[in-house]
Design a protein around this motif. Structure first.
Motif: not given
Length: 368
Positions: A21-25, A74-84
């Motif tokens: 499902a992807g890794r959430k940062p 797999t992938f990193h789910d940057f769609g879950q990232l709201s602030d960087i």
């Protein structure tokens, strides 16, 4: 279980199948505001990339015949990232550029349509997608967005890149202070310190025989942002070299520097004896970082040598408000314009050395 996702590698967006499902940062992805989650995220990212570098494996598998969907493990789910943060963006870009250079392939961008618009806009301004080789348009070194101007991430392998960095930083300074006081009185001094810091990276961080856990591409990355609403400027420099805690103890030092380091480590060991469960391998890292920030890298008392970090701080003091932060291996130190230090250590490495220089001009837009 399989998951249907959209991937983008610079051409048309296409559907693919992911095994996970992807890794959430973590969010925010920031070494300052969220270190406990950000450090381990980058450690895991680096470990995954290192495995791909060692095996020279790509990230997208396309079945023969082209009839089935491409597959990714797999992938990193940057769609879950709201602030960087800007600093985290630079480290992220450096990790992607390392794998792109060594393997000639990068992980695809996944579900870009779900990314937070602010995160996407920030990474675009910084040139992140150009670094990945996904976006072919080459943006100017300095990009404007409302009351903010951003210098896209510049990769430097030697002092030749300093000219373009010099010009970009002067543009940002003039954007904040058209009177040119900032540019003439402070930026020149800061650039001298930055040049010294780059020289130190070239001579020490990637020197032969230095212990560097991961394969590197002998580079450092620089970016900067000027915000007219906040009347502030931030410069970020990152390298993937041997780190200050590794290189600093191996250099010849003045006796006063050696005494300073020995006293600090002795006090730390005495505290550790009282609380043995709290110690970890990077506990001494802040001591070496603080020494480098205070004394620089000189073997002598000559004011013009080895003063990269101290000279950056001197420029900060002249402005009168701001901070100099250094993250190296598992340690960090922050020094404010009044000379006050704060520091700490985590059990994860940042994968190199990160320097963040932030200043805020007086309200009249002139240096003191």
């Amino acid at each position: 279980m399989a998951y249907r996702v959209q991937i983008w590698e610079g051409g048309e967006v296409e559907w693919a199948i992911s095994s996970t499902a992807g890794r959430k940062p973590p969010s925010p992805l920031c070494f300052d505001r969220n270190p406990d989650d950000t450090y381990p995220f980058f450690a895991a990212l680096r470990a995954g990339f290192q495995k791909a570098i060692e095996t020279h494996q790509g990230f997208v598998h396309r079945p023969e015949g082209g009839r089935a969907f491409p597959r990714i493990s797999t992938f990193h789910d940057f769609g879950q990232l709201s602030d960087i943060s800007t600093a985290a963006s630079v480290v992220l870009a450096a990790e992607y550029q390392r794998i792109s250079t060594l393997v000639d392939v990068v992980p695809p961008t996944v579900n870009l349509n779900k990314w937070n618009p602010n995160v996407y806009a920030k990474l675009t301004q910084l040139g992140f997608f150009e670094i990945l080789g996904i976006e072919k348009k080459v943006r100017p070194v300095v990009n404007e967005s409302g009351k903010t101007r951003t210098m896209r991430i510049v990769r430097a392998q030697n002092l030749d890149a300093l000219e373009s960095i010099d010009e970009a930083l002067k543009q940002l300074a003039l954007f904040l202070d058209p009177s040119d006081n900032l540019s003439e009185n402070v930026i020149v001094e800061f650039l001298t310190g930055l040049s010294e810091a780059i020289t130190n990276v070239i001579h020490h961080a990637y020197a032969d025989g230095m212990e560097i856990p991961d394969r590197h591409i002998n580079s450092l990355w620089v970016t900067a942002t000027a915000d007219r609403l906040e009347n502030s400027m931030t410069v970020v420099v990152y390298d993937q070299g041997a780190t200050i805690p590794v290189t600093y103890p191996k250099m010849e030092r003045l006796e006063k520097v050696t005494r300073y380091v020995e006293r600090a480590i002795r006090r730390r060991l005495e505290r550790a004896l009282r609380r043995p469960s709290s110690s970890h391998p990077y506990e001494d890292d802040p001591t070496y970082i603080r020494a480098a920030m205070r004394y620089g890298g000189s073997r002598t008392d000559q004011r013009h040598r080895g003063l990269g970090l101290p000279q950056m701080f001197d420029a900060l003091k002249r402005i009168g408000e701001g901070s100099l932060s250094v993250f190296s291996r598992g340690g960090w130190c922050k020094r404010t314009h009044n000379g006050r230090f704060t520091s700490g250590a985590l059990s994860y490495s940042i994968g190199g050395t990160l320097v963040e220089w932030s200043v805020k001009l007086p309200t009249q837009g002139r240096t003191r």
